[in-house]
Enzyme design. Structure first.
Site, PDB file in Angstrom:
ATOM      1  N   HIS A  16       0.852  -1.191   0.000  1.00  0.00           N
ATOM      2  CA  HIS A  16       0.000   0.000   0.000  1.00  0.00           C
ATOM      3  C   HIS A  16       0.886   1.238   0.000  1.00  0.00           C
ATOM      4  O   HIS A  16       1.268   1.752   1.050  1.00  0.00           O
ATOM      5  CB  HIS A  16      -0.944  -0.016   1.221  1.00  0.00           C
ATOM      6  N   HIS A  18       1.340   4.740  -2.698  1.00  0.00           N
ATOM      7  CA  HIS A  18       0.977   5.459  -3.928  1.00  0.00           C
ATOM      8  C   HIS A  18       2.233   6.072  -4.513  1.00  0.00           C
ATOM      9  O   HIS A  18       2.890   6.880  -3.846  1.00  0.00           O
ATOM     10  CB  HIS A  18      -0.033   6.559  -3.616  1.00  0.00           C
ATOM     11  N   HIS A 200      -9.248   0.716  -1.747  1.00  0.00           N
ATOM     12  CA  HIS A 200      -9.244   1.465  -0.487  1.00  0.00           C
ATOM     13  C   HIS A 200     -10.650   1.433   0.094  1.00  0.00           C
ATOM     14  O   HIS A 200     -11.611   1.811  -0.585  1.00  0.00           O
ATOM     15  CB  HIS A 200      -8.880   2.932  -0.728  1.00  0.00           C
ATOM     16  N   GLU A 203     -11.158   3.567   5.459  1.00  0.00           N
ATOM     17  CA  GLU A 203     -10.254   4.598   5.972  1.00  0.00           C
ATOM     18  C   GLU A 203     -11.104   5.637   6.702  1.00  0.00           C
ATOM     19  O   GLU A 203     -10.774   6.035   7.811  1.00  0.00           O
ATOM     20  CB  GLU A 203      -9.460   5.250   4.830  1.00  0.00           C
ATOM     21  N   ASP A 282       1.692   4.138   2.737  1.00  0.00           N
ATOM     22  CA  ASP A 282       0.665   4.908   2.014  1.00  0.00           C
ATOM     23  C   ASP A 282       1.283   5.983   1.108  1.00  0.00           C
ATOM     24  O   ASP A 282       1.336   5.804  -0.105  1.00  0.00           O
ATOM     25  CB  ASP A 282      -0.341   5.526   3.004  1.00  0.00           C
ATOM     26  N   ASP A 283       1.692   7.112   1.679  1.00  0.00           N
ATOM     27  CA  ASP A 283       2.236   8.234   0.892  1.00  0.00           C
ATOM     28  C   ASP A 283       3.476   8.778   1.587  1.00  0.00           C
ATOM     29  O   ASP A 283       3.456   9.902   2.125  1.00  0.00           O
ATOM     30  CB  ASP A 283       1.177   9.344   0.802  1.00  0.00           C
TER      31      ASP A 283
HETATM   32  N1  ADE Z   1      -4.612   8.588  -2.391  1.00  0.00           N
HETATM   33  C1  ADE Z   1      -3.412   8.721  -1.863  1.00  0.00           C
HETATM   34  N2  ADE Z   1      -3.431   8.462  -0.554  1.00  0.00           N
HETATM   35  C2  ADE Z   1      -4.700   8.146  -0.239  1.00  0.00           C
HETATM   36  C3  ADE Z   1      -5.361   7.778   0.939  1.00  0.00           C
HETATM   37  N3  ADE Z   1      -4.707   7.677   2.098  1.00  0.00           N
HETATM   38  N4  ADE Z   1      -6.675   7.551   0.883  1.00  0.00           N
HETATM   39  C4  ADE Z   1      -7.332   7.669  -0.266  1.00  0.00           C
HETATM   40  N5  ADE Z   1      -6.769   8.002  -1.410  1.00  0.00           N
HETATM   41  C5  ADE Z   1      -5.452   8.241  -1.411  1.00  0.00           C
HETATM   42 ZN    ZN Z   2      -3.702   4.737   0.148  1.00  0.00          ZN
END
Ligand code: ADE
Ligand code: ZN
Length: 331
Positions: A16, A18, A200, A203, A282-283
């Site tokens: 997970h 991006h 996803h 969340e 995640d990011d």
């Molecule tokens: N795109 C990038 N990060 C995300 C996240 N945490 N939730 C939904 N979309 C995303």
């Molecule tokens: Zn994500």
């Protein structure tokens, strides 16, 4: 060797992450300048500020919009793997979410070819492998989702450059006010053409939405899946069926503001409940994280031993879409 150092060096899998969320701040500024795209500030510590998922997504979309050429995607893929390999990541299945670029006239084939070229170059240099998952952007609606999957199917049929790296499809962006079932056509099309499926959910949506993702859309994995802890019955079922979750505890604190501190995150409850709950960033660039820190901070917050963390890393291999032989080699 401290626990932090050992966990940074531990070979890890990530499911997970991006790729756009891994863009180095300096690269964002450089690409924005070249594209003539005004940034609200060139001070990246200011650029990457947000107080909710929706605010975060606005920043994420700005970062995405700096990617205009095939070479931009290649550079992103290359730098992304270099940065992750430095923290022990040996294998990843990376999301990219091309809706914005496709709507602006980019070709999916150029994005896939560019990304794949960058990932391959970094793989040669580091040995760290990254495959791809093409994510539907919920904000662009169900028909854009179907169109992306159709595009992807066409590229596969044509044997387009780099498309062999795309293992499947997912879905991200906003959850609030979106019924996941409205994306059933895109998922059905993906399944019919042998693409793997994740998405996803949970969340900031309820457990019913997670059940819909799996039971109506046929997702094989759930990204986040956090609200599962609100439905003990569904959680028991997910544990029994070993349905993988790609959990991102630090992201849930920093992006979704879901809990005041890492120690309040239900990750230990998810693990103790028998869920195949993997650990992911995640990011990472947008949240100032890396996979080594993700492991180390979770170990510290929940008093996990090195062996506990190795078990989590191995669950990442189990939850991956690696062919059996490759998965065995990684173990
Ligand atoms: N795109 C990038 N990060 C995300 C996240 N945490 N939730 C939904 N979309 C995303
Ligand atoms: Zn994500």
């Amino acid at each position: 060797l401290t626990l932090t150092e050992a966990l940074d060096a531990l070979p890890k899998v990530e499911l997970h992450c991006h790729v756009e969320g891994t863009m180095r701040p300096a690269t964002v500024v450089e690409l924005a300048t070249r594209a003539g795209l005004p940034l609200p500030t060139t001070d990246v510590t200011e650029l990457y500020t947000y107080n909710s998922l929706d605010e975060f997504l606005t920043v994420f979309w700005l970062v995405q919009s700096t990617l205009t050429t095939r070479d931009d995607w290649a550079r992103l893929g290359y730098e992304s793997v270099l940065d992750a390999a430095a923290h022990g990541r040996v294998y990843a299945e990376l999301f990219f979410t091309p809706a914005r670029h496709l709507a602006a006239g980019s070709a999916l084939g150029d994005i896939v070819a560019g990304l794949s070229e960058g990932l391959a170059a970094a793989e040669t240099e580091t040995g760290s492998v990254a495959m791809l998952i093409a994510d539907v952007d919920r904000a662009f609606g169900p028909s854009a989702g179907v169109a992306m999957v159709e595009d992807l199917v066409r590229l596969r049929r044509a044997g387009a450059p780099g498309v062999e790296r795309v293992l499947g499809v997912g879905m991200d962006s906003t959850e609030r006010g979106v019924d996941p079932a409205s994306f059933a056509d895109a998922y059905r099309l993906a399944a019919r053409h042998g693409l793997r499926r994740t998405g996803h959910q949970g969340e900031n949506s309820p457990p019913t939405a997670i059940a819909t993702l799996v039971d109506v859309l046929g997702a094989e994995r759930v990204d986040h899946g956090l609200s599962l802890v609100d439905d003990p019955e569904l959680m028991t079922r997910f544990a029994a069926e070993r349905i993988p979750l790609t959990v991102c505890p630090n992201s849930n604190i920093r992006i979704a503001n879901a809990f005041p501190a890492l120690a309040d995150h239900p990750y230990p409850a998810m693990r103790a409940g028998g869920l195949l709950a993997t650990l992911n960033t995640d990011d990472p660039a947008l949240t100032d994280l890396d996979l080594g820190y993700e492991y180390a901070s979770v170990a510290t917050a929940f008093d996990y031993s090195f062996d506990d963390m190795v078990a989590i890393a191995l669950d990442g291999v189990t939850a991956s879409w690696l062919p059996d032989d490759d998965a065995r080699a990684l173990r």
